[in-house]
Design a protein around this motif. Structure first.
Motif, PDB file in Angstrom:
ATOM      1  N   THR A 195       0.792  -1.048  -0.088  1.00 39.39           N
ATOM      2  CA  THR A 195       0.158  -0.077  -0.024  1.00 39.39           C
ATOM      3  C   THR A 195       0.959   1.269   0.018  1.00 39.39           C
ATOM      4  N   ILE A 196       0.744   1.926  -0.987  1.00 41.78           N
ATOM      5  CA  ILE A 196       1.512   3.412  -1.125  1.00 41.78           C
ATOM      6  C   ILE A 196       0.681   4.453  -0.467  1.00 41.78           C
ATOM      7  N   PRO A 197       1.178   5.145   0.394  1.00 41.29           N
ATOM      8  CA  PRO A 197       0.351   6.108   0.901  1.00 41.29           C
ATOM      9  C   PRO A 197       0.441   7.430  -0.062  1.00 41.29           C
ATOM     10  N   PRO A 198      -0.602   8.493   0.229  1.00 42.21           N
ATOM     11  CA  PRO A 198      -0.845   9.433  -0.859  1.00 42.21           C
ATOM     12  C   PRO A 198       0.588  10.232  -0.999  1.00 42.21           C
ATOM     13  N   GLY A 199       0.972  10.423  -2.223  1.00 44.05           N
ATOM     14  CA  GLY A 199       2.129  11.291  -2.625  1.00 44.05           C
ATOM     15  C   GLY A 199       3.510  10.691  -2.287  1.00 44.05           C
ATOM     16  N   GLN A 200       3.293   9.450  -2.090  1.00 44.80           N
ATOM     17  CA  GLN A 200       4.693   8.869  -1.599  1.00 44.80           C
ATOM     18  C   GLN A 200       5.442   8.102  -2.956  1.00 44.80           C
ATOM     19  N   ARG A 201       6.766   7.923  -2.698  1.00 44.59           N
ATOM     20  CA  ARG A 201       7.504   7.212  -3.957  1.00 44.59           C
ATOM     21  C   ARG A 201       8.529   6.442  -3.338  1.00 44.59           C
TER      22      ARG A 201
ATOM     23  N   TYR B 294      -0.522  -6.700  -9.604  1.00 49.66           N
ATOM     24  CA  TYR B 294      -1.875  -6.498  -9.900  1.00 49.66           C
ATOM     25  C   TYR B 294      -2.484  -5.211  -9.110  1.00 49.66           C
ATOM     26  N   MET B 295      -3.068  -4.338  -9.609  1.00 46.80           N
ATOM     27  CA  MET B 295      -3.417  -3.200  -8.915  1.00 46.80           C
ATOM     28  C   MET B 295      -4.910  -3.427  -8.322  1.00 46.80           C
ATOM     29  N   LEU B 296      -5.059  -3.612  -7.050  1.00 49.07           N
ATOM     30  CA  LEU B 296      -6.273  -3.888  -6.195  1.00 49.07           C
ATOM     31  C   LEU B 296      -6.936  -2.637  -6.009  1.00 49.07           C
ATOM     32  N   LYS B 297      -6.214  -1.551  -5.660  1.00 50.34           N
ATOM     33  CA  LYS B 297      -7.272  -0.469  -5.355  1.00 50.34           C
ATOM     34  C   LYS B 297      -6.381   0.857  -5.741  1.00 50.34           C
ATOM     35  N   GLY B 298      -6.964   1.595  -6.446  1.00 52.69           N
ATOM     36  CA  GLY B 298      -6.527   3.133  -6.640  1.00 52.69           C
ATOM     37  C   GLY B 298      -5.622   2.859  -7.880  1.00 52.69           C
ATOM     38  N   ARG B 299      -4.850   4.101  -7.991  1.00 52.08           N
ATOM     39  CA  ARG B 299      -3.854   4.260  -9.171  1.00 52.08           C
ATOM     40  C   ARG B 299      -2.709   4.631  -8.522  1.00 52.08           C
TER      41      ARG B 299
ATOM     42  N   ASP C  60      -2.852  12.886  -4.006  1.00 53.16           N
ATOM     43  CA  ASP C  60      -2.652  13.619  -2.930  1.00 53.16           C
ATOM     44  C   ASP C  60      -3.466  13.264  -1.650  1.00 53.16           C
ATOM     45  N   THR C  61      -4.440  12.403  -2.028  1.00 53.35           N
ATOM     46  CA  THR C  61      -5.419  12.117  -0.910  1.00 53.35           C
ATOM     47  C   THR C  61      -5.800  10.663  -0.750  1.00 53.35           C
TER      48      THR C  61
END
Length: 142
Positions: free
Chosen positions: A44-50, A64-69, A105-106
């Motif tokens: 899980t990648i938090p908003p705005g993190q890399r 496989y992208m489960l949720k979000g972008r 960002d959110t």
């Protein structure tokens, strides 16, 4: 005498901090179940993190992208870019430099990752010189 190999259930409740800079949900690996050819975990990648720029030596990655972008810079100079949306599959060949990030960002994004390296972190090679080049390319022109 070799230990008996059998099926193993993992209820992921622990996380570990990867060299790439993200926290991963512990799942299937050499370390957790003595797997011989695969590692699989949840990210899980938090908003705005890399992540840090890196590659996986001699090992392929399937996502496989489960949720979000999510999005990713990739290529020999991190000069190629793609976005991955919920429901998408992504393949990263062995030795391919990449730098994934969450463009939102959110909202967090979550992906299921599998690599042909059974060790969670052994094949991760950080690329600080490439990351410095990428950061320079991202800087606004004066």
């Amino acid at each position: 005498m070799e230990p008996t190999r059998t099926c193993r259930l993992i209820r992921s409740s622990r996380t570990y901090h990867g060299k790439q800079g993200f926290d991963y949900a512990e799942a299937i690996s050499k370390e957790s179940v003595d797997s011989q050819g695969i590692c699989m975990h949840l990210l899980t990648i938090p908003p705005g993190q890399r992540a840090k720029a890196h590659l996986h030596q001699a090992h392929e990655t399937a996502i496989y992208m489960l949720k979000g972008r999510s999005a990713m810079w990739y290529g020999e100079k991190l000069d190629q870019h793609m976005e991955v949306e919920e429901g998408d599959f992504l393949y990263i060949p062995a030795g391919m430099p990449h730098l994934p990030y969450n463009p939102s960002d959110t909202e967090s994004c979550t992906a299921l990752l599998a690599r042909t390296d059974p060790n969670e972190q052994e094949s991760v090679l950080l690329l600080p010189e490439l990351e410095a080049l990428w950061l320079k390319q991202q800087a606004p022109a004066d």
